[in-house]
Design an enzyme around this catalytic site. Structure first.
Site, mmCIF file in Angstrom:
data_model
loop_
_atom_site.group_PDB
_atom_site.id
_atom_site.type_symbol
_atom_site.label_atom_id
_atom_site.label_comp_id
_atom_site.label_asym_id
_atom_site.label_seq_id
_atom_site.Cartn_x
_atom_site.Cartn_y
_atom_site.Cartn_z
ATOM 1 N N GLU A 1 0.823 -1.215 0.000
ATOM 2 C CA GLU A 1 0.000 0.000 0.000
ATOM 3 C C GLU A 1 0.856 1.265 0.000
ATOM 4 O OE1 GLU A 1 -0.327 -2.607 1.968
ATOM 5 O OE2 GLU A 1 -2.437 -3.153 2.245
ATOM 6 N N LYS B 1 3.869 1.657 -1.174
ATOM 7 C CA LYS B 1 4.476 1.847 -2.499
ATOM 8 C C LYS B 1 3.500 2.594 -3.400
ATOM 9 C CE LYS B 1 5.642 -0.899 -6.602
ATOM 10 N NZ LYS B 1 7.027 -0.485 -6.876
ATOM 11 N N ILE C 1 26.370 -6.372 -22.484
ATOM 12 C CA ILE C 1 26.348 -7.194 -21.271
ATOM 13 C C ILE C 1 25.207 -8.206 -21.288
ATOM 14 C CG2 ILE C 1 26.323 -7.076 -18.734
ATOM 15 C CD1 ILE C 1 28.834 -5.908 -20.153
ATOM 16 N N GLY C 2 24.255 -8.053 -22.183
ATOM 17 C CA GLY C 2 23.228 -9.089 -22.298
ATOM 18 C C GLY C 2 21.855 -8.573 -22.637
ATOM 19 N N SER C 3 21.292 -7.750 -21.754
ATOM 20 C CA SER C 3 19.923 -7.322 -22.014
ATOM 21 C C SER C 3 19.904 -6.095 -22.926
ATOM 22 C CB SER C 3 19.205 -7.004 -20.701
ATOM 23 O OG SER C 3 19.891 -6.012 -19.989
ATOM 24 N N ASP D 1 26.867 -14.400 -15.335
ATOM 25 C CA ASP D 1 26.877 -13.146 -14.579
ATOM 26 C C ASP D 1 26.969 -13.394 -13.077
ATOM 27 O OD1 ASP D 1 26.501 -11.472 -16.829
ATOM 28 O OD2 ASP D 1 24.340 -11.845 -16.801
ATOM 29 N N HIS E 1 30.254 -11.209 -15.854
ATOM 30 C CA HIS E 1 29.998 -9.779 -15.668
ATOM 31 C C HIS E 1 29.794 -9.516 -14.188
ATOM 32 C CE1 HIS E 1 28.416 -5.784 -15.907
ATOM 33 N NE2 HIS E 1 27.297 -6.172 -15.331
ATOM 34 N N HIS F 1 23.888 3.764 -16.225
ATOM 35 C CA HIS F 1 23.080 4.234 -15.102
ATOM 36 C C HIS F 1 22.587 5.647 -15.325
ATOM 37 C CE1 HIS F 1 25.832 1.061 -13.848
ATOM 38 N NE2 HIS F 1 24.807 0.630 -13.139
ATOM 39 N N CYS G 1 26.902 -2.232 -17.991
ATOM 40 C CA CYS G 1 25.913 -3.160 -17.429
ATOM 41 C C CYS G 1 24.882 -3.453 -18.525
ATOM 42 C CB CYS G 1 25.256 -2.575 -16.174
ATOM 43 S SG CYS G 1 24.430 -3.823 -15.145
HETATM 44 N N1 GLN Z 1 23.116 -10.081 -18.364
HETATM 45 C C1 GLN Z 1 22.455 -9.199 -17.463
HETATM 46 C C2 GLN Z 1 21.855 -8.026 -18.213
HETATM 47 O O1 GLN Z 1 22.437 -7.577 -19.126
HETATM 48 C C3 GLN Z 1 23.408 -8.695 -16.409
HETATM 49 C C4 GLN Z 1 22.754 -7.724 -15.445
HETATM 50 C C5 GLN Z 1 23.532 -7.512 -14.185
HETATM 51 O O2 GLN Z 1 24.633 -7.970 -14.037
HETATM 52 N N2 GLN Z 1 22.987 -6.824 -13.245
HETATM 53 O O3 GLN Z 1 20.805 -7.511 -17.865
HETATM 54 ZN ZN ZN Z 2 25.884 -5.135 -14.294
#
Ligand code: GLN
Ligand code: ZN
Length: 753
Positions: free
Chosen positions: A23, A25, A429-431, A597, A639, A692, A724
């Site tokens: 609530e 949140k 990094i992946g996503s 990761d 990572h 970020h 990231c």
């Molecule tokens: N492979 C993940 C991504 O790219 C790594 C995320 C992470 O380390 N926090 O989202």
């Molecule tokens: Zn990361």
């Protein structure tokens, strides 16, 4: 302080505050969005506090904690309470509430306080910024006001406030503070403000106050211990104050226990789950104090073996003045109520206790101890239903060779021959950004609005788009983009046997952000491949290598509630074996690079230095078990989200990954020198694009960063990548940032020739 104190008997050190249905949140986010005013938010807050007090008092606790509510964070509350509001926030001229939220979240070009992990939990607190000119005063009255609010409801509470030492030790010197200044320099003026708070609480009628000093379950210097003694000597000698309960949690008080015991404080709360009771009998000064024994685990979701807890308590009876029972720490770290769960298997459910159930356990234990009738108390049952003999057999058969690959030089040569990557290879990094379409497709599948086949089509379309984009940008090593993953741990937990998911098991991570950690309850195994289809689909679309993308064993443990009936290292090895099988399947399907990761590797690091070696041993061992089955020519990436390695830098070398990608954009590549200093000589990708921030780095600055990196790491071992995953960013930023990275790499490569 000479009036007799009421006994504590049974208590909990703190309670969740986000609301059983989050609530707070919702109310807070509505307020931030301007959909409601401060009155609505305050109304929700008041209701939640009232419910908590009614529930805790109704359950029969001997002492009910107060001031456990927070709009955002208890460290921020404490900073505001004592007037430690940096000028940049005061200058905004906002209301009290909005100034508070500006400190938490920033506002119009004003950076918020730093957010960092609260000890070794997954809760994050706001780091107070202090400077020589910080003037502490009792600027607020939250603990007093909430004491009165509860009293008006007929509930007598024990206000919980962060202790002065922990407040200072977990704060940081403001950016402009003079050299040599440390927050601890401000102890005396801070104690003046605490003295005033204690007097106000006493005037309001509070018999007890709880001051939390978890900073002393970590290693502390002699000077810090002396400061602890001085502080509680001083607060203890005040005439007008409530009884003082000083609480240490997340570990053992160690050297701080005799120090505290020799001050005039009336009670000490000790964590007998993460710590032990062994030192207590030797501290003779505890014989006229109340010891609050934290025997019910406040951080994990298991039902307490009350019979064992009772005998721990009984063993202390002769050594302490008076004994009370409690949770090991605040219940902030567990979900509200097991009764809200409807889908958990009965055998698992029986083993669980969430916050509400833990309160009941403490009450039961307290009553049993005071009546002397402990025979009926719950005993933890056997472990048969948690066993998977096949997994156990595999673990028993493990040999050191299962955690070793061929020497790096040999691997590097074989991989280069197979992959033929240019110097300064580029990757991500992946996503990739999680668009509204992607989230909708996942939600539609969960809600049954679309079938598996439609879902697969949508995910594949997304993967195709992401692969085409990466080819167009000119990246060297591609990813499928992870559109199918909601969360990097939950995704695997949902597919592995031995895990369960809750429906309402939310815990606060920071502010309004909550997570729902999976419960790792039994031996872990992998019924079928978890990532194979998506990865091979992506690889089928391109001749460039696509990285398989897995979450490592340590991170899976760190972000779950983990069984506590066997060593963590053993559980980590089980998860590692499942991942090892996944690596094997990916390789067999033609995947040439697999990334595992481990962003949480540093998070689980024990607070005490003496416990770190054994942690690093099992953590590194599990990672190596997951990855060492890979062929020499298969490239293993890892990572790690951060770059301040500190105590884990050797562990990073120990992981023996072929390529390690880290954050570096914000720390200006200093990390490369650190890595060189320990002789790290494998592939490394210092993140050059800070994901970020929404800022798009330009070609010139990326070129400068990469050129600097190329002087520290030979170009054939150096990678260029963001720092990231990209999932929280938008394409409008990600695409130009990646294009600029590739252009910068071309410029640096041209100079190498
Ligand atoms: N492979 C993940 C991504 O790219 C790594 C995320 C992470 O380390 N926090 O989202
Ligand atoms: Zn990361």
């Amino acid at each position: 302080m000479n009036h007799p104190l009421p006994p504590i008997g049974s208590t909990v050190l703190g309670y969740p505050r986000i609301g059983p249905h989050r609530e707070l949140k919702r109310a807070t986010e509505n307020y931030w969005a301007g959909r409601t005013g401060p009155a609505e938010l305050e109304g929700t807050a008041r209701e939640l506090r009232a419910r908590t007090w009614a529930e805790l008092a109704g359950a029969g606790l001997g002492s009910v904690p107060g001031n456990t509510f927070s709009y955002y964070d208890q460290m921020l509350d404490t900073a505001v309470l004592f007037g430690a509001v940096p000028l940049r926030f005061r200058e905004l001229g906002l209301s009290e509430l909005d100034t508070y939220f500006a400190m938490a979240r920033g506002c119009e070009g004003v950076a918020p306080l730093e957010l960092t992990k609260w000890f070794d939990t997954n809760y994050h607190y706001l780091v107070p910024e202090l400077a020589p000119d910080t003037r502490f005063t009792l600027a607020g009255d939250k603990p007093v006001a909430e004491y009165r609010e509860a009293a008006a409801q007929g509930v007598v509470t024990r206000p919980v406030v962060i202790g002065p030492l922990t407040f200072l030790l977990q704060a940081k010197a403001a950016a402009g503070a003079s050299k040599g200044f440390t927050p601890l320099d401000l102890l005396d003026p801070l104690l003046d403000a605490y003295a005033e708070l204690l007097a106000r609480l006493a005037d309001a009628g509070a018999a007890w106050v709880q001051l939390d000093e978890p900073a002393f379950v970590a290693d502390r210097t002699d000077a810090e211990l002396a400061a602890l003694a001085r502080a509680y000597e001083r607060l203890g000698s005040l005439i007008n104050r409530p009884g003082l309960l000083v609480a240490g949690y997340f570990g053992d008080f160690g050297r701080a226990l005799p120090v505290l015991a020799n001050t005039p404080v009336e009670a000490v709360a000790v964590d007998l789950v993460a710590g032990s009771s062994a030192a207590i009998p030797a501290v003779t000064a505890l014989r006229d104090k109340t010891v609050v024994a934290g025997v019910v685990d406040g951080r994990n979701v298991w039902r307490t073996d009350l019979a064992a807890a009772a005998s721990t308590c009984a063993s202390l009876l002769g050594s302490v003045g008076s004994l009370a029972v409690s949770t090991s720490c605040s219940l902030l770290h567990v979900p509200y109520d097991l009764d809200a769960e409807t889908t958990l298997p009965a055998a698992l459910r029986e083993r669980l206790a969430f916050a509400r159930q833990k309160v009941a356990e403490v009450v039961l234990l307290g009553r049993a101890l005071s009546s002397g009738d402990t025979d009926q108390l719950h005993r933890t049952a056997g472990t048969a239903e948690r066993r998977n003999d096949h997994v156990r057999g595999r673990i028993a058969a493990l040999r050191p060779a299962h955690r070793h690959r061929a020497p790096y030089a040999e691997r590097a040569a074989a991989q280069q021959e197979r992959l033929a990557l240019p110097p300064l290879a580029t990757t991500t990094i992946g996503s990739f950004p999680q668009t509204g379409d992607v989230r909708r497709a996942r939600a539609d599948l969960r809600a049954g609005r679309i079938d598996e086949a439609t879902y697969t089509d949508r995910m594949r379309a997304e993967i195709r788009r992401v692969i085409e984009l990466q080819e167009d940008i000119g990246l060297d090593v591609l990813v499928h983009g992870e559109p199918e993953r909601n969360d990097m741990v939950q995704y695997f937990a949902e597919q592995l046997d031995g895990f369960a998911a809750t429906e309402h098991g939310w815990v606060q991570s920071y502010g309004t952000r909550c997570v729902r950690p999976p419960i790792l309850h039994s031996d872990v195994s992998r019924p079928r491949p978890m990532t194979l289809d998506w990865t091979t689909y992506a690889q089928g679309l391109t001749s460039k290598p696509v990285k398989g993308m897995l979450t490592g064993p340590v991170t899976i443990l760190a972000w779950s509630f983990v069984r506590d009936d066997q060593p963590l290292g053993m559980t980590a090895d089980q998860v590692a074996l499942a991942l090892r099988d996944e690596v094997h399947d990916l390789e067999a399907a033609g995947i040439r690079i697999v990334q595992v990761d481990e962003p949480a590797l540093r998070e689980l690091l024990p607070l005490r230095a003496e416990e770190r070696k054994s942690y690093v041993d099992w953590a590194v061992g599990a990672f190596r078990l997951a990855t060492s089955g890979a062929a020499t020519a298969t490239q293993i990436h890892t990572h790690l989200c951060y770059s301040e390695f500190g105590d884990v830098i050797e562990a990073i070398d120990g992981l023996d990954a072929d390529v390690t990608t880290i954050e570096a954009a914000r720390s200006h590549m200093e990390v490369l020198a650190d890595l060189r200093a320990i002789g790290f000589a494998r592939g490394v990708g210092p993140g050059v694009y800070d994901i970020h921030s929404p800022r798009v780095p330009d070609v010139a600055e990326l070129t400068a960063l990469l050129s600097a990196a190329a002087t520290a790491v030979p170009p054939e071992r150096l990678w260029a990548n963001p720092d990231c995953g990209l999932k929280t960013r938008g394409y409008a930023e990600v695409e130009p940032a990646l294009r600029n990275t590739v252009e910068a790499v071309h410029a640096v490569r041209a100079r190498l020739r």
